[in-house]
Design an enzyme around this catalytic site. Structure first.
Site, short mmCIF file in Angstrom:
data_model
loop_
_atom_site.label_atom_id
_atom_site.label_comp_id
_atom_site.label_asym_id
_atom_site.label_seq_id
_atom_site.Cartn_x
_atom_site.Cartn_y
_atom_site.Cartn_z
N THR A 279 0.85 -1.19 0.00
CA THR A 279 0.00 0.00 0.00
C THR A 279 0.89 1.24 0.00
O THR A 279 1.86 1.32 0.76
CB THR A 279 -0.93 0.03 1.22
OG1 THR A 279 -1.84 -1.08 1.14
CG2 THR A 279 -1.74 1.31 1.27
N PHE A 281 1.24 5.11 0.79
CA PHE A 281 0.68 6.16 1.64
C PHE A 281 1.29 7.50 1.27
O PHE A 281 2.43 7.57 0.80
CB PHE A 281 0.98 5.87 3.12
CG PHE A 281 0.27 4.66 3.68
CD1 PHE A 281 -0.93 4.80 4.36
CD2 PHE A 281 0.82 3.40 3.53
CE1 PHE A 281 -1.58 3.70 4.88
CE2 PHE A 281 0.17 2.28 4.05
CZ PHE A 281 -1.03 2.44 4.73
#
Length: 672
Positions: A279, A281
């Site tokens: 992921t 960010f």
């Protein structure tokens, strides 16, 4: 066969001693890294990333690992983390950033133990010498609101996942708010299935987690019998909820850290659909923080294009020609205009570097709307990009789009059209905008709209907020007038334009009209222009009564620099020593502006003339001079008009204007 307790104990003691030695050696290595950073800070020509040095280190590690019988992939992965942390330690020391000298407060969505909190802690460990306070919030929106209110120094939000794709809610927040990306973290997400102590996998009937985590583990969940997926606000929050429900049939997808911290059993590991689950960010701030020129950088953009063939290819071709490598591109539909899209693009490079600055300047002329969301350190996964050669001292950026030059400029290629609702204003077409000076009543604006529509007008004008020289003159109906203008536009099928006077009125007016007008008195209202630059809505900018063309274009630059490329310039007459007309219409401005800028240029003959009899001749002269359109005042009952009655065209005048325009435009090969 059971191991000898004495042998097992001795082995574990050796492991513990070795682990402590590894920690001591890592601390020693990072102390040396800080010394390297201080040397680079003194010598401003040295980049933080030295590709040759890192390749040599990797070769040495692999050579030694092979001699000792260690796995090459394992060795490479350990070294990658060490080198990544080393570069991060160097960045604030080389830059001498003030942020590294204070404690900061960072907000994230979720609770402690969530992937967001773990990734934030990992990034911030090298960003601030004095550390960071992390605060969890229930929703992405809550984090952004706290940032905007000044409660937080930064927001830390996920933007995309390698399995589930983009996080649409965060994209929306970036569009709707004036925010700046200042850093990023790519976090390897290890999802586990956690249950209450003593719970068995075959008992599980409900699995709860954040919707993104459920998507990432969809394949695994399909393999479980009769399992219901239950969305939760956060992965760690889902784990925490198990302790409240105390139901062994409910499990949570979360990080192993979140499960262990809450005393839960890990029922399954490695449950994501792909082995590599990452992921990305973003660290977001209220103000931009450009990275040091020596740091490999990434720049994030969002832009909107005209909806016709080749526009996306042209925009991407500009970036390609500049050698800007794309690392992300995705589209997001625009609810207000179906089948049109915003494009999110990430490119390698710093917006302050010469080659990317030139590309962005050219890209603005190809877009309706463009915002640079930020330039920030780029820490590539796998092979690192080559270091961009950027001078230590950067030149100040040139004007972005208007191409304002003190000397005459050569003709500009790539003239643009600006969409106002379904109507295109710009090269090759001619658009008539007409309507009353002020919206006075429902009957007046509806009848006026029908009248100008019948005469060939494509866009309905009408003032709801009127700046008047006398404080006792009619000032307009305000928001009531906006509502009436909107109703009239819908009934006649015309997009609408009205004047905006203050920044405070933008939220109440902008959603209800198709274009906002900046009047001559406000051309130098820079605070207003900056706010309009943040909108994705066409702006009609009128020339100030005493403004030179260069000053006019620099005013437009305030809007363009904010990201809004949908600007239409309007010549409306300037103040001279001549008093026979209300103002002197500067028709030479039309061809001169078209030589200086790519923006559409229209003319307002009504305010220049001040008398009805002069409006049509001046309007025809403007069309002959090559104006892209006209904006004229017309009233169904001019004798009763509350504003500028002397210059308002009648039904017969509108017919005469239309009849005069047709042969002029036909001779130029322009459509109307």
């Amino acid at each position: 066969m059971h191991p000898n307790p004495d042998t097992l104990g001795a082995a574990r003691t050796l492991i513990d001693e070795t682990d402590r030695e590894i920690i001591r050696l890592l601390a020693r290595r990072f102390d040396a890294v800080r010394s390297v950073a201080q040397a680079k800070a003194t010598d401003g020509d040295r980049p933080i990333l030295d590709n040759d040095r890192e390749r040599g280190v990797l070769a040495a590690w692999l050579r030694d690992a092979e001699a000792l019988g260690l796995s090459a992939p394992f060795t490479r992965r350990v070294l990658k983390e060490i080198l990544s942390h080393s570069r991060r330690l160097q960045e604030p020391l080389v830059e001498g950033s003030p942020a590294s000298a204070r404690r900061i407060t960072v907000g994230y969505q979720g609770v402690p133990g969530s992937h967001s909190s773990l990734a934030a802690a990992h990034l911030l460990a090298t960003r601030s010498v004095r550390g960071a306070d992390l605060r969890g919030y229930a929703l992405f929106q809550d984090v952004v609101e706290a940032l905007q209110a000044g409660t937080l120094d930064y927001a830390f939000l996920p933007i995309e996942n390698s399995i589930g794709g983009a996080i649409a809610d965060v994209n929306r927040l970036l569009i709707d708010n004036t925010l700046h990306i200042v850093d990023e973290e790519v976090w390897e997400v290890d999802q586990v299935l956690a249950g209450l102590p003593g719970a068995a996998l075959d008992q599980v009937r409900t699995v709860r987690s954040h919707p993104a985590a459920l998507v990432q583990c969809e394949g695994y969940l399909r393999g479980l019998e009769e399992v219901v997926r239950q969305p939760w606000f956060d992965t760690a929050g889902a784990a925490e909820s198990l302790l409240e429900d105390r139901d062994p049939a409910i499990a949570a997808i979360c990080s192993e850290e979140a499960a262990r911290a809450r005393g839960l059993d890990v029922l399954a590991t490695g449950i994501a659909d792909q082995e590599r689950n990452e992921t990305r960010f973003l660290l977001i701030a209220r103000e931009p923080e450009g990275p040091d020129p020596r740091v490999p950088a990434k720049t994030s953009l969002v832009f909107r294009l005209n909806h016709h063939e080749g526009t996306l290819a042209r925009a991407l071709g500009i970036l390609s020609a500049a050698g800007a490598n794309l690392t992300r591109i995705e589209s997001r539909p625009l609810p207000a205009t179906p089948w049109e899209y915003l494009f999110f693009v990430d490119v390698e490079g710093n917006q302050a570097s010469p080659h990317l600055a030139r590309a962005l300047k050219e890209l603005r002329s190809a877009c309706n709307h463009l915002r640079v969301l930020g330039s920030y350190p780029h820490r590539a996964r796998g092979a690192e990009p080559a270091m961009e050669q950027v001078p230590a001292v950067l030149e100040p950026p040139a004007p972005l789009s208007c191409a304002v030059e003190p000397e005459p400029a050569p003709p500009r290629p790539g003239r643009v059209r600006v969409n106002v609702g379904p109507i295109q204003v710009g090269e090759g077409a001619f658009v008539l905008m007409a309507g009353p000076c002020a919206v006075e009543s429902r009957d007046q604006i509806l009848e006026g709209a029908r009248m100008v529509r019948a005469a060939g007008a494509a866009i309905l004008r009408g003032g709801a907020f009127k700046p008047r020289t006398s404080p006792y003159a009619f000032q307009g109906l305000g928001l009531e007038g906006v509502a009436l203008l909107k109703e009239a536009g819908r009934e006649t099928g015309m997009p609408t334009v009205t004047e905006i006077l203050t920044q405070e009125d933008i939220p109440d007016v902008a959603p209800h009209v198709d274009m906002l007008q900046v009047g001559a008195r406000n051309m130098h209202n820079f605070a207003l222009l900056k706010e309009l630059g943040r909108l994705d809505k066409p702006i009609l900018l009128k020339r100030g009564m005493s403004a030179t063309l260069k000053e006019f274009l620099l005013a437009a630059e305030y809007i363009l620099a904010g990201g809004n490329q949908r600007v239409i310039l309007c010549e409306r007459g300037i103040r001279t020593f001549e008093t026979a007309t209300r103002a002197t219409l500067d028709l030479s401005a039309v061809p001169v502006l078209k030589r200086m800028t790519h923006l559409p240029v229209i003319v307002d003959p009504s305010h220049a003339a001040g008398e009805r009899e002069l409006v049509v001749p001046l309007a025809l002269a403007a069309a002959a001079a090559g104006a892209d359109g006209l904006i004229v005042e017309a009233h169904p009952w001019p004798e009763t008009a509350l504003c500028d009655k002397a210059q308002a065209l009648t039904r017969e005048d509108m017919a005469a204007l239309a009849a005069g325009l047709r042969p002029i435009l036909a001779s130029q090969g322009r459509a109307w």
